[in-house]
Design an enzyme around this catalytic site. Sequence first.
Site, PDB file in Angstrom:
ATOM      1  N   HIS A   1       0.811  -1.220   0.000  1.00  0.00           N
ATOM      2  CA  HIS A   1       0.000   0.000   0.000  1.00  0.00           C
ATOM      3  C   HIS A   1       0.847   1.273   0.000  1.00  0.00           C
ATOM      4  O   HIS A   1       0.350   2.352  -0.311  1.00  0.00           O
ATOM      5  CB  HIS A   1      -1.004   0.004   1.163  1.00  0.00           C
ATOM      6  CG  HIS A   1      -0.440   0.350   2.502  1.00  0.00           C
ATOM      7  ND1 HIS A   1      -0.041  -0.602   3.418  1.00  0.00           N
ATOM      8  CD2 HIS A   1      -0.217   1.543   3.102  1.00  0.00           C
ATOM      9  CE1 HIS A   1       0.381  -0.006   4.524  1.00  0.00           C
ATOM     10  NE2 HIS A   1       0.296   1.304   4.354  1.00  0.00           N
TER      11      HIS A   1
ATOM     12  N   ASP B   1       0.084  -7.570   1.348  1.00  0.00           N
ATOM     13  CA  ASP B   1       0.538  -6.183   1.492  1.00  0.00           C
ATOM     14  C   ASP B   1       2.059  -6.089   1.537  1.00  0.00           C
ATOM     15  O   ASP B   1       2.624  -5.327   2.322  1.00  0.00           O
ATOM     16  CB  ASP B   1      -0.076  -5.532   2.734  1.00  0.00           C
ATOM     17  CG  ASP B   1       0.059  -4.012   2.721  1.00  0.00           C
ATOM     18  OD1 ASP B   1       0.204  -3.444   1.624  1.00  0.00           O
ATOM     19  OD2 ASP B   1       0.026  -3.399   3.806  1.00  0.00           O
TER      20      ASP B   1
ATOM     21  N   GLY C   1       3.643   6.685   8.039  1.00  0.00           N
ATOM     22  CA  GLY C   1       5.036   6.817   7.628  1.00  0.00           C
ATOM     23  C   GLY C   1       5.897   5.663   8.123  1.00  0.00           C
ATOM     24  O   GLY C   1       6.955   5.388   7.586  1.00  0.00           O
TER      25      GLY C   1
ATOM     26  N   SER D   1       4.779   2.649   7.976  1.00  0.00           N
ATOM     27  CA  SER D   1       4.391   1.506   7.153  1.00  0.00           C
ATOM     28  C   SER D   1       5.555   1.010   6.312  1.00  0.00           C
ATOM     29  O   SER D   1       6.217   1.781   5.630  1.00  0.00           O
ATOM     30  CB  SER D   1       3.229   1.888   6.229  1.00  0.00           C
ATOM     31  OG  SER D   1       2.046   2.088   6.951  1.00  0.00           O
TER      32      SER D   1
ATOM     33  N   GLY E   1     -13.628 -24.449  -5.018  1.00  0.00           N
ATOM     34  CA  GLY E   1     -14.992 -23.977  -4.789  1.00  0.00           C
ATOM     35  C   GLY E   1     -15.987 -24.768  -5.612  1.00  0.00           C
ATOM     36  O   GLY E   1     -15.636 -25.588  -6.439  1.00  0.00           O
TER      37      GLY E   1
END
Length: 237
Positions: free
Chosen positions: A75, A105, A180, A182, A235
């Site tokens: 991100h 991420d 900041g 991150s 699935g």
Amino acid sequence: MNSGFAKVFEIGAASVVNVEVTKKADGNETSLDDLFFQPPDDNDPHHGRSAPEPVQSEGSGFIVRPDGFIYTNFHVVEGAEKVMVKLKDGREFPGKVAGTDEKTDIAVIKIEATNLPIVQLADSDAVRVGQFAFAIGAPFKLDYTFTCGVISGKGRSKLLETGGYNIADYLQTDTSINPGNSGGPLCDIDGKVVGMNTLINGLNRGLGFAIPSNLVNEIGTQLIAGNKIVRPWLGIR
């Protein structure tokens, strides 16, 4: 204890970088940065409208190979048009996003440099609740801030309602993690990286979360090798 804490910063900070990202302005864009809510300014004539200027943001990262590979959050670099990486010694390099994995991420940035100081990665499976934890990063555009706390919990999951960034076992810490930070490292008392700082639940609540270092390195190694992260699913329709 003073000397021990200071030593953690001396060991870890040399391999931590500041990541400056320029993104195309998009009024509809949302990201994890939206977790850091700021009160609206009713006096701002542009409030509620997209600004035409490019959006600039900052994050952190840490060097994992001496030839310029850096781990950070997806991100932080999501939608980046330009990436600049600033080292602890003041040098700056243009960065290229070498690979990303939105689900966890995690992203890898490459800069053209050699003989860079690298972090030491710890075994995050061996982390114990209650042990010291230290965060290094650049919150609120302040270079190289160092905060300390403890590991508050392990195996935290389903932290977000969306189907986006959501891994199975975040580390929880009360170490102060702010905008900041991150992509920066969460270190142990030996200065080794146990996780990558990624989420907070409101400012100054003592609820921070980090991606375990074992997962970061597993995904990061694949991205450095140029592989795409593929996950099978089963699935019935």
